[in-house]
Design a protein around this motif. Structure first.
Motif, mmCIF file in Angstrom:
data_model
loop_
_atom_site.group_PDB
_atom_site.id
_atom_site.type_symbol
_atom_site.label_atom_id
_atom_site.label_comp_id
_atom_site.label_asym_id
_atom_site.label_seq_id
_atom_site.Cartn_x
_atom_site.Cartn_y
_atom_site.Cartn_z
ATOM 1 N N ILE A 1 0.866 -1.167 0.000
ATOM 2 C CA ILE A 1 0.000 0.000 0.000
ATOM 3 C C ILE A 1 0.904 1.218 0.000
ATOM 4 N N PHE A 2 0.739 2.089 -0.968
ATOM 5 C CA PHE A 2 1.639 3.206 -1.152
ATOM 6 C C PHE A 2 0.927 4.525 -0.962
ATOM 7 N N GLU A 3 1.653 5.590 -1.230
ATOM 8 C CA GLU A 3 1.172 6.952 -1.066
ATOM 9 C C GLU A 3 -0.009 7.232 -1.999
ATOM 10 N N PRO A 4 -0.683 8.377 -1.780
ATOM 11 C CA PRO A 4 -1.773 8.756 -2.693
ATOM 12 C C PRO A 4 -1.266 8.865 -4.131
ATOM 13 N N ILE B 1 -4.139 -9.449 -5.708
ATOM 14 C CA ILE B 1 -3.503 -8.155 -5.965
ATOM 15 C C ILE B 1 -4.498 -7.264 -6.688
ATOM 16 N N ILE B 2 -4.505 -5.981 -6.336
ATOM 17 C CA ILE B 2 -5.175 -4.976 -7.147
ATOM 18 C C ILE B 2 -4.121 -3.946 -7.527
ATOM 19 N N SER B 3 -4.214 -3.456 -8.766
ATOM 20 C CA SER B 3 -3.188 -2.525 -9.241
ATOM 21 C C SER B 3 -3.742 -1.656 -10.354
ATOM 22 N N ASN B 4 -3.305 -0.406 -10.368
ATOM 23 C CA ASN B 4 -3.559 0.454 -11.511
ATOM 24 C C ASN B 4 -2.246 0.745 -12.233
ATOM 25 N N GLY B 5 -1.214 -0.009 -11.909
ATOM 26 C CA GLY B 5 0.093 0.147 -12.523
ATOM 27 C C GLY B 5 0.975 1.158 -11.813
ATOM 28 N N ILE B 6 0.357 2.058 -11.082
ATOM 29 C CA ILE B 6 1.094 3.076 -10.331
ATOM 30 C C ILE B 6 1.076 2.725 -8.849
ATOM 31 N N GLN C 1 -1.715 -3.086 -4.368
ATOM 32 C CA GLN C 1 -2.041 -3.637 -3.050
ATOM 33 C C GLN C 1 -2.079 -5.149 -3.200
ATOM 34 N N ALA C 2 -1.391 -5.828 -2.292
ATOM 35 C CA ALA C 2 -1.345 -7.291 -2.337
ATOM 36 C C ALA C 2 -1.773 -7.842 -0.989
ATOM 37 N N PHE D 1 -7.214 -12.312 5.840
ATOM 38 C CA PHE D 1 -6.240 -11.837 4.879
ATOM 39 C C PHE D 1 -5.414 -10.728 5.496
ATOM 40 N N LYS D 2 -4.152 -10.680 5.050
ATOM 41 C CA LYS D 2 -3.267 -9.636 5.533
ATOM 42 C C LYS D 2 -2.571 -8.985 4.351
ATOM 43 N N SER D 3 -2.256 -7.731 4.507
ATOM 44 C CA SER D 3 -1.564 -6.958 3.488
ATOM 45 C C SER D 3 -0.114 -7.427 3.381
ATOM 46 N N LEU D 4 0.404 -7.442 2.168
ATOM 47 C CA LEU D 4 1.793 -7.846 1.925
ATOM 48 C C LEU D 4 2.617 -6.661 1.441
ATOM 49 N N ASP D 5 3.900 -6.649 1.800
ATOM 50 C CA ASP D 5 4.841 -5.640 1.300
ATOM 51 C C ASP D 5 5.445 -6.069 -0.027
#
Length: 182
Positions: free
Chosen positions: A9-12, A148-153, A156-157, A165-169
């Motif tokens: 999970i990254f910045e806005p 995983i969900i992603s918009n390429g930028i 979230q995994a 479920f737990k978030s992955l780095d």
């Protein structure tokens, strides 16, 4: 961005005007937070449709922003994480409450059991609760341990185990050690 931090999970999201672009023929696409690769593309027909050769389907398809993200993920999963291309399904059909749906990317093990599910969006689509809910509905059918969900930028995994479920780095490597990636 380091490859080990591709998922998490990254910045806005940056504003669209602040994000660098790459030109392919008559169109431009966002530079993604995924490793670049030698994309095979062409301009086809009287409408000058931009097409890309899908790494998994082995045929040319229209290159739209979502497909741009999808192909980068297929490349990343196969070349960086070791999932064999022959075990990566793109737009895999599934039934959800009696309706036909399509999972963007599903990686399978040697026995054909789904291991990883990726839902991709266009780069300008935020990774919202509705996007996560969509992939979780698909997960109900496919029962993959990794989602995983992603918009390429942004990416979230999640890892599912024991109904939680737990978030992955970062993502674990794929099972390619015994199967060729071609």
């Amino acid at each position: 961005m380091a490859r080990s931090s591709v998922c998490g999970i990254f910045e806005p999201m940056p504003s669209p005007s602040a994000h660098p672009q790459i030109q392919l023929g008559p169109r431009s696409f966002d530079v993604l937070q995924l490793p670049p690769f030698a994309l095979q593309w062409r301009v086809q027909g009287p409408e000058q449709t931009l097409q890309v050769k899908c790494l998994s389907r082995k045929k040319f398809v229209a290159l739209e922003p979502e497909e741009w993200v999808r192909q980068h993920w297929v490349h990343y999963l196969s070349s960086e994480l070791g999932y064999p291309l022959g075990r990566i399904a793109v737009e895999q059909p599934l039934q959800l409450n009696g309706l036909a749906r399509f999972a963007d990317i599903v990686c399978h093990d040697n026995a054909g059991i789904p291991l990883l599910l990726v839902e991709v969006k266009r780069p300008n689509i935020a990774l919202s609760a509705s996007v996560l809910n969509q992939v979780l509905r698909y997960h109900l059918t496919l029962q993959t341990p990794l989602v995983i969900i992603s918009n390429g930028i942004q990416h979230q995994a999640y890892h599912f185990q024991g109904g939680q479920f737990k978030s992955l780095d970062r993502l674990p490597p794929g099972p390619s050690s015994t199967v060729s990636n071609k």
